[in-house]
Design a protein around this motif. Structure first.
Motif, PDB file in Angstrom:
ATOM      1  N   TYR A 152     135.656  -5.275  25.033  1.00  0.00           N
ATOM      2  CA  TYR A 152     135.445  -6.695  24.717  1.00  0.00           C
ATOM      3  C   TYR A 152     136.734  -7.431  25.062  1.00  0.00           C
ATOM      4  O   TYR A 152     137.797  -6.810  25.218  1.00  0.00           O
ATOM      5  N   PRO A 153     136.681  -8.768  25.170  1.00  0.00           N
ATOM      6  CA  PRO A 153     137.905  -9.500  25.546  1.00  0.00           C
ATOM      7  C   PRO A 153     138.970  -9.399  24.454  1.00  0.00           C
ATOM      8  O   PRO A 153     138.641  -9.438  23.270  1.00  0.00           O
ATOM      9  N   ARG A 154     140.222  -9.295  24.881  1.00  0.00           N
ATOM     10  CA  ARG A 154     141.333  -9.284  23.923  1.00  0.00           C
ATOM     11  C   ARG A 154     141.401 -10.618  23.201  1.00  0.00           C
ATOM     12  O   ARG A 154     141.032 -11.653  23.764  1.00  0.00           O
ATOM     13  N   ARG A 155     141.956 -10.595  21.997  1.00  0.00           N
ATOM     14  CA  ARG A 155     142.026 -11.841  21.240  1.00  0.00           C
ATOM     15  C   ARG A 155     143.404 -12.479  21.417  1.00  0.00           C
ATOM     16  O   ARG A 155     143.975 -13.008  20.478  1.00  0.00           O
ATOM     17  N   SER A 156     143.954 -12.413  22.622  1.00  0.00           N
ATOM     18  CA  SER A 156     145.268 -13.013  22.859  1.00  0.00           C
ATOM     19  C   SER A 156     145.087 -14.514  23.093  1.00  0.00           C
ATOM     20  O   SER A 156     143.985 -14.972  23.419  1.00  0.00           O
ATOM     21  N   TRP A 157     146.179 -15.282  22.970  1.00  0.00           N
ATOM     22  CA  TRP A 157     146.056 -16.740  23.129  1.00  0.00           C
ATOM     23  C   TRP A 157     145.594 -17.086  24.539  1.00  0.00           C
ATOM     24  O   TRP A 157     144.818 -18.009  24.734  1.00  0.00           O
ATOM     25  N   TRP A 158     146.070 -16.312  25.553  1.00  0.00           N
ATOM     26  CA  TRP A 158     145.703 -16.677  26.923  1.00  0.00           C
ATOM     27  C   TRP A 158     144.240 -16.365  27.229  1.00  0.00           C
ATOM     28  O   TRP A 158     143.577 -17.111  27.923  1.00  0.00           O
ATOM     29  N   VAL A 159     143.735 -15.263  26.686  1.00  0.00           N
ATOM     30  CA  VAL A 159     142.306 -14.968  26.902  1.00  0.00           C
ATOM     31  C   VAL A 159     141.462 -16.043  26.207  1.00  0.00           C
ATOM     32  O   VAL A 159     140.510 -16.570  26.780  1.00  0.00           O
ATOM     33  N   ARG A 160     141.868 -16.412  24.990  1.00  0.00           N
ATOM     34  CA  ARG A 160     141.084 -17.440  24.277  1.00  0.00           C
ATOM     35  C   ARG A 160     141.143 -18.783  25.004  1.00  0.00           C
ATOM     36  O   ARG A 160     140.159 -19.512  25.059  1.00  0.00           O
ATOM     37  N   ALA A 161     142.316 -19.065  25.617  1.00  0.00           N
ATOM     38  CA  ALA A 161     142.435 -20.333  26.366  1.00  0.00           C
ATOM     39  C   ALA A 161     141.501 -20.313  27.578  1.00  0.00           C
ATOM     40  O   ALA A 161     140.788 -21.285  27.853  1.00  0.00           O
ATOM     41  N   ARG A 164     137.944 -20.694  26.447  1.00  0.00           N
ATOM     42  CA  ARG A 164     137.630 -22.094  26.086  1.00  0.00           C
ATOM     43  C   ARG A 164     137.313 -22.905  27.339  1.00  0.00           C
ATOM     44  O   ARG A 164     136.351 -23.666  27.382  1.00  0.00           O
ATOM     45  N   LEU A 165     138.126 -22.699  28.394  1.00  0.00           N
ATOM     46  CA  LEU A 165     137.893 -23.415  29.661  1.00  0.00           C
ATOM     47  C   LEU A 165     136.548 -23.013  30.268  1.00  0.00           C
ATOM     48  O   LEU A 165     135.774 -23.854  30.754  1.00  0.00           O
ATOM     49  N   GLN A 166     136.317 -21.693  30.246  1.00  0.00           N
ATOM     50  CA  GLN A 166     135.054 -21.158  30.791  1.00  0.00           C
ATOM     51  C   GLN A 166     133.862 -21.793  30.067  1.00  0.00           C
ATOM     52  O   GLN A 166     132.909 -22.252  30.696  1.00  0.00           O
ATOM     53  N   ASN A 167     133.942 -21.840  28.743  1.00  0.00           N
ATOM     54  CA  ASN A 167     132.832 -22.397  27.959  1.00  0.00           C
ATOM     55  C   ASN A 167     132.673 -23.898  28.203  1.00  0.00           C
ATOM     56  O   ASN A 167     131.556 -24.411  28.223  1.00  0.00           O
ATOM     57  N   ALA A 168     133.810 -24.588  28.426  1.00  0.00           N
ATOM     58  CA  ALA A 168     133.725 -26.017  28.756  1.00  0.00           C
ATOM     59  C   ALA A 168     133.005 -26.178  30.097  1.00  0.00           C
ATOM     60  O   ALA A 168     132.186 -27.084  30.280  1.00  0.00           O
ATOM     61  N   GLY A 169     133.309 -25.253  31.038  1.00  0.00           N
ATOM     62  CA  GLY A 169     132.627 -25.275  32.344  1.00  0.00           C
ATOM     63  C   GLY A 169     131.126 -25.054  32.186  1.00  0.00           C
ATOM     64  O   GLY A 169     130.311 -25.767  32.788  1.00  0.00           O
ATOM     65  N   PHE A 170     130.757 -24.103  31.343  1.00  0.00           N
ATOM     66  CA  PHE A 170     129.315 -23.858  31.106  1.00  0.00           C
ATOM     67  C   PHE A 170     128.664 -25.116  30.515  1.00  0.00           C
ATOM     68  O   PHE A 170     127.555 -25.483  30.893  1.00  0.00           O
ATOM     69  N   ALA A 171     129.381 -25.764  29.578  1.00  0.00           N
ATOM     70  CA  ALA A 171     128.821 -26.968  28.942  1.00  0.00           C
ATOM     71  C   ALA A 171     128.626 -28.068  29.984  1.00  0.00           C
ATOM     72  O   ALA A 171     127.579 -28.727  30.011  1.00  0.00           O
ATOM     73  N   LEU A 172     129.642 -28.245  30.853  1.00  0.00           N
ATOM     74  CA  LEU A 172     129.538 -29.274  31.904  1.00  0.00           C
ATOM     75  C   LEU A 172     128.352 -29.003  32.817  1.00  0.00           C
ATOM     76  O   LEU A 172     127.658 -29.910  33.261  1.00  0.00           O
ATOM     77  N   ARG A 174     125.759 -27.636  31.948  1.00  0.00           N
ATOM     78  CA  ARG A 174     124.579 -27.635  31.060  1.00  0.00           C
ATOM     79  C   ARG A 174     123.950 -26.247  30.947  1.00  0.00           C
ATOM     80  O   ARG A 174     122.738 -26.096  30.879  1.00  0.00           O
ATOM     81  N   ARG A 175     124.815 -25.258  30.980  1.00  0.00           N
ATOM     82  CA  ARG A 175     124.317 -23.894  30.747  1.00  0.00           C
ATOM     83  C   ARG A 175     124.430 -23.566  29.271  1.00  0.00           C
ATOM     84  O   ARG A 175     125.392 -23.971  28.616  1.00  0.00           O
ATOM     85  N   GLU A 176     123.491 -22.793  28.806  1.00  0.00           N
ATOM     86  CA  GLU A 176     123.453 -22.454  27.392  1.00  0.00           C
ATOM     87  C   GLU A 176     124.423 -21.313  27.059  1.00  0.00           C
ATOM     88  O   GLU A 176     124.919 -21.198  25.952  1.00  0.00           O
ATOM     89  N   PHE A 177     124.665 -20.457  28.034  1.00  0.00           N
ATOM     90  CA  PHE A 177     125.467 -19.251  27.811  1.00  0.00           C
ATOM     91  C   PHE A 177     126.902 -19.606  27.422  1.00  0.00           C
ATOM     92  O   PHE A 177     127.489 -20.519  27.963  1.00  0.00           O
ATOM     93  N   ARG A 178     127.470 -18.838  26.479  1.00  0.00           N
ATOM     94  CA  ARG A 178     128.877 -18.986  26.090  1.00  0.00           C
ATOM     95  C   ARG A 178     129.492 -17.592  25.940  1.00  0.00           C
ATOM     96  O   ARG A 178     128.793 -16.626  25.628  1.00  0.00           O
ATOM     97  N   VAL A 179     130.817 -17.538  26.131  1.00  0.00           N
ATOM     98  CA  VAL A 179     131.546 -16.281  25.901  1.00  0.00           C
ATOM     99  C   VAL A 179     132.179 -16.363  24.506  1.00  0.00           C
ATOM    100  O   VAL A 179     132.651 -17.431  24.108  1.00  0.00           O
ATOM    101  N   TYR A 180     132.189 -15.246  23.798  1.00  0.00           N
ATOM    102  CA  TYR A 180     132.737 -15.206  22.437  1.00  0.00           C
ATOM    103  C   TYR A 180     133.834 -14.143  22.356  1.00  0.00           C
ATOM    104  O   TYR A 180     133.644 -13.020  22.830  1.00  0.00           O
ATOM    105  N   VAL A 181     134.963 -14.538  21.765  1.00  0.00           N
ATOM    106  CA  VAL A 181     136.044 -13.568  21.547  1.00  0.00           C
ATOM    107  C   VAL A 181     136.026 -13.208  20.059  1.00  0.00           C
ATOM    108  O   VAL A 181     136.396 -14.015  19.212  1.00  0.00           O
ATOM    109  N   HIS A 182     135.569 -12.018  19.774  1.00  0.00           N
ATOM    110  CA  HIS A 182     135.441 -11.599  18.373  1.00  0.00           C
ATOM    111  C   HIS A 182     136.726 -10.956  17.875  1.00  0.00           C
ATOM    112  O   HIS A 182     137.520 -10.425  18.662  1.00  0.00           O
ATOM    113  N   ASP A 183     136.869 -10.979  16.563  1.00  0.00           N
ATOM    114  CA  ASP A 183     138.038 -10.382  15.926  1.00  0.00           C
ATOM    115  C   ASP A 183     137.912  -8.849  15.991  1.00  0.00           C
ATOM    116  O   ASP A 183     136.949  -8.291  15.440  1.00  0.00           O
TER     117      ASP A 183
END
Ligand SMILES: C[S@@+](CC[C@H](N)C(=O)[O-])C[C@H]1O[C@@H](n2cnc3c(N)ncnc32)[C@H](O)[C@@H]1O
Length: 216
Positions: A152-161, A164-172, A174-183
């Motif tokens: 799974y993705p690391r929970r480092s600040w750069w991966v989360r950043a 966040r950008l990736q998810n903003a791109g999906f939102a732009l 209008r895709r429903e899919f999102r990536v989640y960084v779990h603890d």
């Protein structure tokens, strides 16, 4: 088509035929990548003779196929996306394990009651597709008799950043899919609640890999 539902919103659009075809071509040309080889090595380390394998969110099922090649007896891919099925069959045939590999269309967290337990369970890059990723890892752990390997993705600040950008791109788009960084601690706790203890751990730049072994 993929099954909808709240576990992996937008998975149908995200994991379709085009991606499956590309994944198969990449596998046939290059084989397993580094992180996949690490997971396969950890999954094999206790011996595979006669072992059953379950690859959850397995896509084309390259890891279960590799474990079958190394001596496991049968493998099952559980997938939300039906688009992967013919490509998984092609891969299994290409590596000579077609008769021992099967594909089940199911959401493990919603309608996985009929998915049987296995000695070795693989969950590569799947929990990050779902807001219910921790629950998904718990459901996979509940079906693990011996070892569960996951990444799974690391929970480092750069991966989360980047996420966040990736998810903003999906939102732009209008895709429903999102990536989640779990603890990672929550993921380990979900495995622990099912009697598994972390036995291996590794980190790449983006992905964290773990093995959980059954301790009770
Ligand atoms: C990023 S892909 C990874 C595919 C494969 N594990 C690999 O490493 O190439 C994630 C996959 O998980 C599947 N998936 C997500 N949630 C799932 C669930 N609850 N049950 C079954 N499959 C799921 C998606 O359909 C998608 O194909």
């Amino acid at each position: 088509m993929a099954r909808g539902g709240g576990c992996c919103d937008g998975c149908d659009a995200m994991f379709g035929e085009k991606g499956a075809r590309r994944a198969l071509a990449r596998y046939l040309k290059h084989g397993l990548g580094g992180e996949e080889s690490t997971l396969a090595g950890w999954a094999s380390s206790g011996g595979l003779e006669g072992a059953t394998v379950l690859e959850v969110g397995g896509g084309i099922g390259q890891l279960q196929a590799e474990l079958l090649r190394r001596g496991a007896s049968t493998g099952t891919i559980v997938e939300l996306s039906a688009a992967y099925e013919p490509f998984a069959a092609e891969l299994a045939a290409a590596v000579g394990v077609a008769g021992r590999s099967s594909f089940v269309l199911a959401d493990l967290t919603a309608d996985g009651d009929d998915v049987p337990a296995a000695d070795v369970v693989v969950l590569r890059r799947v929990v990050c597709c779902s807001p219910r990723g921790v629950e998904l890892l718990g459901a996979a752990a509940a079906r693990t008799r011996r070892v569960l390997v996951a990444s799974y993705p690391r929970r480092s600040w750069w991966v989360r950043a980047v996420v966040r950008l990736q998810n903003a791109g999906f939102a732009l788009l209008r895709r429903e899919f999102r990536v989640y960084v779990h603890d990672p601690a929550a993921l380990a706790a979900a495995a622990g609640a099912e009697g598994l203890t972390r036995s291996r751990h590794g980190r790449g730049v983006v992905w964290e890999s773990v093995a959980f072994a059954r301790s009770r």
